[in-house]
Enzyme design. Structure first.
Site, PDB file in Angstrom:
ATOM      1  N   ARG A 160      -1.651  -5.521   8.632  1.00  0.00           N
ATOM      2  CA  ARG A 160      -2.238  -4.788   7.497  1.00  0.00           C
ATOM      3  C   ARG A 160      -2.697  -3.387   7.903  1.00  0.00           C
ATOM      4  NH1 ARG A 160       0.403  -7.881   6.207  1.00  0.00           N
ATOM      5  NH2 ARG A 160       0.064  -9.855   5.173  1.00  0.00           N
ATOM      6  N   SER A 208      -6.533 -11.148  -0.837  1.00  0.00           N
ATOM      7  CA  SER A 208      -7.327 -11.668   0.286  1.00  0.00           C
ATOM      8  C   SER A 208      -8.344 -10.617   0.719  1.00  0.00           C
ATOM      9  CB  SER A 208      -6.426 -11.995   1.473  1.00  0.00           C
ATOM     10  OG  SER A 208      -5.561 -13.038   1.122  1.00  0.00           O
ATOM     11  N   GLU A 278      -9.961  -7.095   4.937  1.00  0.00           N
ATOM     12  CA  GLU A 278      -8.661  -6.477   4.644  1.00  0.00           C
ATOM     13  C   GLU A 278      -8.840  -5.411   3.556  1.00  0.00           C
ATOM     14  OE1 GLU A 278      -5.438  -9.313   4.282  1.00  0.00           O
ATOM     15  OE2 GLU A 278      -4.453  -8.061   2.783  1.00  0.00           O
TER      16      GLU A 278
HETATM   17  C1  LIG Z   1      -3.897 -10.705  -6.742  1.00  0.00           C
HETATM   18  C2  LIG Z   1      -3.596  -9.926  -5.493  1.00  0.00           C
HETATM   19  C3  LIG Z   1      -2.729 -10.461  -4.545  1.00  0.00           C
HETATM   20  C4  LIG Z   1      -2.440  -9.754  -3.371  1.00  0.00           C
HETATM   21  N1  LIG Z   1      -1.576 -10.300  -2.466  1.00  0.00           N
HETATM   22  C5  LIG Z   1      -1.263  -9.614  -1.345  1.00  0.00           C
HETATM   23  C6  LIG Z   1      -0.337 -10.157  -0.394  1.00  0.00           C
HETATM   24  O1  LIG Z   1       0.213 -11.230  -0.565  1.00  0.00           O
HETATM   25  N2  LIG Z   1      -0.075  -9.423   0.722  1.00  0.00           N
HETATM   26  C7  LIG Z   1      -0.652  -8.206   0.947  1.00  0.00           C
HETATM   27  O2  LIG Z   1      -0.360  -7.579   1.976  1.00  0.00           O
HETATM   28  N3  LIG Z   1      -1.526  -7.672   0.056  1.00  0.00           N
HETATM   29  C8  LIG Z   1      -1.837  -8.335  -1.071  1.00  0.00           C
HETATM   30  N4  LIG Z   1      -2.729  -7.801  -1.970  1.00  0.00           N
HETATM   31  C9  LIG Z   1      -3.354  -6.494  -1.700  1.00  0.00           C
HETATM   32  C10 LIG Z   1      -2.568  -5.304  -2.291  1.00  0.00           C
HETATM   33  O3  LIG Z   1      -1.714  -5.743  -3.298  1.00  0.00           O
HETATM   34  C11 LIG Z   1      -1.770  -4.594  -1.205  1.00  0.00           C
HETATM   35  O4  LIG Z   1      -2.592  -4.169  -0.149  1.00  0.00           O
HETATM   36  C12 LIG Z   1      -1.017  -3.393  -1.780  1.00  0.00           C
HETATM   37  O5  LIG Z   1      -0.066  -2.968  -0.839  1.00  0.00           O
HETATM   38  C13 LIG Z   1      -1.947  -2.256  -2.160  1.00  0.00           C
HETATM   39  O6  LIG Z   1      -1.186  -1.239  -2.772  1.00  0.00           O
HETATM   40  P1  LIG Z   1      -1.912  -0.114  -3.644  1.00  0.00           P
HETATM   41  O7  LIG Z   1      -0.890   0.874  -4.053  1.00  0.00           O
HETATM   42  O8  LIG Z   1      -2.683  -0.732  -4.738  1.00  0.00           O
HETATM   43  O9  LIG Z   1      -2.867   0.534  -2.537  1.00  0.00           O
HETATM   44  P2  LIG Z   1      -4.414   0.904  -2.684  1.00  0.00           P
HETATM   45  O10 LIG Z   1      -5.198  -0.340  -2.861  1.00  0.00           O
HETATM   46  O11 LIG Z   1      -4.596   1.974  -3.690  1.00  0.00           O
HETATM   47  O12 LIG Z   1      -4.709   1.509  -1.241  1.00  0.00           O
HETATM   48  C14 LIG Z   1      -4.768   0.679  -0.117  1.00  0.00           C
HETATM   49  C15 LIG Z   1      -4.895   1.571   1.130  1.00  0.00           C
HETATM   50  O13 LIG Z   1      -3.695   2.310   1.294  1.00  0.00           O
HETATM   51  C16 LIG Z   1      -3.963   3.724   1.294  1.00  0.00           C
HETATM   52  N5  LIG Z   1      -2.873   4.351   0.539  1.00  0.00           N
HETATM   53  C17 LIG Z   1      -2.434   3.997  -0.697  1.00  0.00           C
HETATM   54  N6  LIG Z   1      -1.401   4.773  -1.059  1.00  0.00           N
HETATM   55  C18 LIG Z   1      -1.192   5.637  -0.039  1.00  0.00           C
HETATM   56  C19 LIG Z   1      -0.268   6.690   0.186  1.00  0.00           C
HETATM   57  N7  LIG Z   1       0.670   7.013  -0.711  1.00  0.00           N
HETATM   58  N8  LIG Z   1      -0.346   7.375   1.355  1.00  0.00           N
HETATM   59  C20 LIG Z   1      -1.281   7.058   2.294  1.00  0.00           C
HETATM   60  N9  LIG Z   1      -2.182   6.071   2.133  1.00  0.00           N
HETATM   61  C21 LIG Z   1      -2.134   5.369   0.983  1.00  0.00           C
HETATM   62  C22 LIG Z   1      -5.321   3.894   0.630  1.00  0.00           C
HETATM   63  O14 LIG Z   1      -5.983   5.036   1.150  1.00  0.00           O
HETATM   64  C23 LIG Z   1      -6.023   2.593   1.021  1.00  0.00           C
HETATM   65  O15 LIG Z   1      -6.608   2.726   2.305  1.00  0.00           O
HETATM   66  C24 LIG Z   1      -3.034  -8.483  -3.149  1.00  0.00           C
HETATM   67  C25 LIG Z   1      -3.903  -7.948  -4.116  1.00  0.00           C
HETATM   68  C26 LIG Z   1      -4.177  -8.651  -5.279  1.00  0.00           C
HETATM   69  C27 LIG Z   1      -5.089  -8.041  -6.302  1.00  0.00           C
END
Ligand SMILES: Cc1cc2nc3c(=O)[nH]c(=O)nc-3n(C[C@H](O)[C@H](O)[C@H](O)COP(=O)(O)OP(=O)(O)OC[C@H]3O[C@@H](n4cnc5c(N)ncnc54)[C@H](O)[C@@H]3O)c2cc1C
Length: 284
Positions: A160, A208, A278
């Site tokens: 992660r 998570s 996480e």
């Molecule tokens: C119901 C649910 C289930 C989930 N299941 C999983 C799973 O199975 N596996 C898993 O790994 N995660 C899971 N997640 C967590 C989440 O979906 C992932 O971490 C996802 O990749 C986050 O993407 P986001 O665009 O929303 O990032 P954000 O939440 O907006 O950002 C997350 C991090 O990434 C950075 N970031 C975002 N975009 C960029 C960019 N373009 N450039 C540089 N940094 C950036 C941000 O600064 C932050 O630190 C789950 C979440 C939920 C709500």
């Protein structure tokens, strides 16, 4: 393009948190570079957000400029085994496009919410597949606005995390394997059913909350400590999956923050295991 005093509740999955002093959502790299220049010229601290599925944003808001890449380079191109996808694309939509094109390797990540940029930055993964397993190269933009390409093996992907990616992820190139579309679709359906069965998807959450500790499961430890269903304000340790903290209704970010701390302290006291979070805290 740059707005002021924008509520971040609509930009994160928990639906909690305060306002961004400044907020921008660039659609193309040239707009991104302009936003970065504005932040630099005005000495604004920068916070990067994707679609906010893995963040907890402080109730007191975020100083400086919040830059969301949710709209950035929303395009996916498939060329043979190679797939280019922009940071703002929805990961699950990209997965579906690849499956339809008969390209396998990412179907296990079906149902992970969020953008491609967030998935790369988090090295998101599920059911034995992570972004690092399919990434070929990553398009980046430095905080000074310089565009570059980083090969996946140089990204510093870990559990992660992607420690060597400094700046903003603007796009991802993946190399996938030709496979049978129908079989890929069947695998996807199985994965989605498993997620639906195990995860409390009816309530806002960040997925998570804690990383998997060595040789154990965070959810199992939390459950053993009798914390399932434990609630602070509107935040609750989910009954369905103890590693999820859900917004049962009306939760504040402080409720969620305090519950995370309570779970960490209790699990440490009772089992000696320090749970590493996480979810990323913003503005705390
Ligand atoms: C119901 C649910 C289930 C989930 N299941 C999983 C799973 O199975 N596996 C898993 O790994 N995660 C899971 N997640 C967590 C989440 O979906 C992932 O971490 C996802 O990749 C986050 O993407 P986001 O665009 O929303 O990032 P954000 O939440 O907006 O950002 C997350 C991090 O990434 C950075 N970031 C975002 N975009 C960029 C960019 N373009 N450039 C540089 N940094 C950036 C941000 O600064 C932050 O630190 C789950 C979440 C939920 C709500």
């Amino acid at each position: 393009m740059i707005k002021k005093n924008i509520s971040l509740k609509n930009y994160c999955s928990y639906r909690t948190g305060g306002k961004a002093e400044y907020f921008a959502c660039p659609e193309y790299n040239d707009q991104l570079v302009d936003v970065l220049r504005y932040a630099k010229e005005n000495s604004l601290p920068l916070t990067i957000l994707g679609t906010g599925y893995n963040v907890l944003i402080s109730d007191y808001g975020v100083k400086g400029l919040v830059l969301s890449t949710r709209c950035l380079n929303r395009q996916t191109d498939i060329d043979g085994d190679f797939v280019y996808t922009g940071a703002g694309e929805v990961l699950d939509t990209v997965i579906m496009k690849c499956i339809k094109a008969g390209l396998g390797g990412i179907e296990n990540m079906s149902g992970i919410p969020g953008s491609v940029g967030g998935a790369v930055s988090m090295n998101a993964g599920a059911f034995g597949t992570e972004v690092k397993d399919v990434a070929f190269s990553i398009d980046m933009c430095s905080l000074d606005g310089d565009l570059s390409l980083i090969m996946a093996e140089d990204a510093g992907f870990g559990y992660r995390s992607a420690d060597n990616l400094e700046g903003i992820v603007t796009g991802l190139r993946m190399r996938l394997k030709p496979e049978n579309s129908d079989e890929l679709l069947a695998s996807r359906k199985e994965i989605l059913a498993k997620r639906n069965e195990k995860q409390p998807l009816d309530f806002p959450s960040c997925g998570s909350v804690f990383k998997r500790p060595e040789g154990n499961y965070a959810g199992t430890l939390i459950e053993k400590c009798g914390l399932k269903g434990y609630q602070i304000g509107g935040a609750q340790v989910a009954e369905k999956h103890a590693n999820f903290i859900i917004n049962k209704g009306g939760a504040t970010s402080s409720d969620i923050y305090n519950l995370i701390k309570h779970v960490q302290e209790t699990v440490f006291k009772e089992t000696g295991v320090q749970l590493d979070k996480e979810v990323r805290f913003i503005g705390f």
